[in-house]
Scaffold this motif. Structure first.
Motif, PDB file in Angstrom:
ATOM      1  N   GLU A   5       0.848  -1.095  -0.089  1.00  0.00           N
ATOM      2  CA  GLU A   5       0.022  -0.081   0.099  1.00  0.00           C
ATOM      3  C   GLU A   5       0.885   1.395   0.052  1.00  0.00           C
ATOM      4  O   GLU A   5       0.864   2.176  -0.960  1.00  0.00           O
ATOM      5  N   TYR A   8       2.378   1.606  -3.385  1.00  0.00           N
ATOM      6  CA  TYR A   8       1.485   1.941  -4.296  1.00  0.00           C
ATOM      7  C   TYR A   8       1.349   3.335  -4.355  1.00  0.00           C
ATOM      8  O   TYR A   8       0.889   4.196  -5.248  1.00  0.00           O
ATOM      9  N   ALA A  21       0.124  -1.000 -12.696  1.00  0.00           N
ATOM     10  CA  ALA A  21      -0.211  -1.617 -11.162  1.00  0.00           C
ATOM     11  C   ALA A  21       0.384  -2.933 -11.072  1.00  0.00           C
ATOM     12  O   ALA A  21       0.742  -3.409  -9.995  1.00  0.00           O
ATOM     13  N   LEU A  22       0.297  -3.791 -11.921  1.00  0.00           N
ATOM     14  CA  LEU A  22       0.697  -5.174 -12.099  1.00  0.00           C
ATOM     15  C   LEU A  22       2.111  -5.218 -12.061  1.00  0.00           C
ATOM     16  O   LEU A  22       2.750  -5.841 -11.003  1.00  0.00           O
ATOM     17  N   GLY A  25       2.952  -4.451  -8.107  1.00  0.00           N
ATOM     18  CA  GLY A  25       2.853  -5.604  -7.478  1.00  0.00           C
ATOM     19  C   GLY A  25       3.929  -6.706  -7.613  1.00  0.00           C
ATOM     20  O   GLY A  25       4.254  -7.560  -6.388  1.00  0.00           O
ATOM     21  N   TYR A 111      -5.755 -10.042 -12.388  1.00  0.00           N
ATOM     22  CA  TYR A 111      -5.145  -9.651 -10.993  1.00  0.00           C
ATOM     23  C   TYR A 111      -5.503  -8.161 -10.965  1.00  0.00           C
ATOM     24  O   TYR A 111      -4.956  -7.498  -9.645  1.00  0.00           O
ATOM     25  N   ILE A 112      -5.711  -7.299 -11.825  1.00  0.00           N
ATOM     26  CA  ILE A 112      -5.794  -5.784 -11.705  1.00  0.00           C
ATOM     27  C   ILE A 112      -7.240  -5.369 -12.127  1.00  0.00           C
ATOM     28  O   ILE A 112      -7.877  -6.024 -13.317  1.00  0.00           O
ATOM     29  N   TYR A 124      -6.428  -4.336  -6.692  1.00  0.00           N
ATOM     30  CA  TYR A 124      -5.569  -5.546  -6.924  1.00  0.00           C
ATOM     31  C   TYR A 124      -6.946  -6.481  -6.542  1.00  0.00           C
ATOM     32  O   TYR A 124      -7.878  -6.465  -5.612  1.00  0.00           O
ATOM     33  N   LYS A 125      -6.614  -7.978  -7.203  1.00  0.00           N
ATOM     34  CA  LYS A 125      -7.492  -9.076  -6.834  1.00  0.00           C
ATOM     35  C   LYS A 125      -6.752 -10.417  -6.983  1.00  0.00           C
ATOM     36  O   LYS A 125      -5.743 -10.262  -7.769  1.00  0.00           O
ATOM     37  N   THR A 127      -4.939 -11.823  -5.101  1.00  0.00           N
ATOM     38  CA  THR A 127      -3.375 -11.517  -4.702  1.00  0.00           C
ATOM     39  C   THR A 127      -2.703 -12.708  -4.373  1.00  0.00           C
ATOM     40  O   THR A 127      -1.448 -12.693  -4.463  1.00  0.00           O
ATOM     41  N   LEU A 130      -1.499 -14.540  -7.166  1.00  0.00           N
ATOM     42  CA  LEU A 130      -0.362 -13.803  -7.722  1.00  0.00           C
ATOM     43  C   LEU A 130       0.862 -13.962  -7.152  1.00  0.00           C
ATOM     44  O   LEU A 130       1.978 -14.427  -7.673  1.00  0.00           O
TER      45      LEU A 130
END
Length: 268
Positions: A5, A8, A21-22, A25, A111-112, A124-125, A127, A130
């Motif tokens: 967090e 980001y 964003a990926l 992560g 994932y995004i 994010y999803k 996670t 991932l």
């Protein structure tokens, strides 16, 4: 993904597409596994140092992201290239120290959430999936940084009790089983020692004149005592305190073998 967090939030100004964003992560997963980023590009730049943050200009090329990493123990140096092919990202990672190569293909939409780039809690999803893909597809094949084995504190090491005379030995010797103890009697059996003095139990309030504590098959009060009690005088199983000598050969000294002091005193 603890720690992602704040990362980001710092990189948010540079994140304009879902693949940005990926990559953010993926970068944090490498940091979690003991790697630090050196910079962008294939070749090292001046004054590089290991950092948990993304370097300046990391998102300049939206089609090919190139980042270099080094492990905290300096044993591994990785060259990461994230290549966009339509809606998928192909991760190609090479360990320059061992020349090993690992590849992972990720669907960005898995994932995004592209409509929530401004909200970290929704962007994010999946996670956990991932994390698993990065760990099994990159970290494991290339071999992660060597973790230092935690030394066991001195106080927890095995110590022989005879080596320290000031240490009290354990109540139970090490390596031995605890002695088995008989289970307590039923609460309904309380007083059984007094009700049946010849039943073989111990601990009653009646003194056994034979001081044996075990039944004697030759003595049955209900059958009477010759010269003292007729047969049937004592009901079977009734409480009975034996008196007088119980026959020849009984254990212990004869209570009349010595007269008491002053036995001939008529006032005694």
């Amino acid at each position: 993904m603890a720690g992602l967090e704040p990362l980001y939030a710092l990189a948010r100004a540079a994140i304009s597409r879902p693949q940005d964003a990926l990559v953010c992560g993926i970068h944090w997963e490498l940091v979690r596994h003991g790697y630090r980023c050196l910079g962008t590009g294939d070749q090292p730049g001046p004054d590089e140092r290991k950092s948990e943050l993304l370097p300046a200009g990391w998102e300049a090329n939206k089609e090919v992201y190139t980042l270099r990493y080094k492990s905290t123990d300096d044993a591994h140096e990785l060259l990461l290239k994230a290549i966009m092919v339509e809606d998928s990202m192909i991760l190609n990672v090479m360990d320059r120290s061992s020349q090993k190569v690992a590849d992972v293909t990720l669907a960005v939409a898995d994932y995004i959430n592209p409509e929530h780039l401004d909200d970290f809690h929704k962007v994010y999803k999946n996670t956990e999936e991932l994390r698993t893909r990065i760990a099994s597809g990159i970290i494991a094949p290339l071999g992660g940084p060597a973790e230092k084995a935690e030394k066991e504190p001195e106080s927890k090491r095995d110590e022989h009790w005879d080596e320290n005379p000031l240490r009290l030995p354990p109540r139970q010797p090490m390596g031995t089983r605890a002695p088995s103890r008989p289970s307590p009697l039923s609460p309904f059996a309380v007083g059984g020692e007094d009700l049946d003095p010849f039943g073989g139990r111990s601990g009653g309030m009646i003194v056994d004149p034979l001081h044996s504590g075990f039944p004697h098959p030759g003595i049955d009060p209900s059958s009477g005592i010759p010269g003292r009690l007729p047969p049937g005088a004592v009901p079977p199983g009734a409480r009975f305190d034996p008196f007088g000598p119980l026959g020849a050969g009984r254990p212990g000294p004869d209570p009349d073998h010595l007269p008491p002091p002053g036995y001939d005193d008529m006032f005694m």
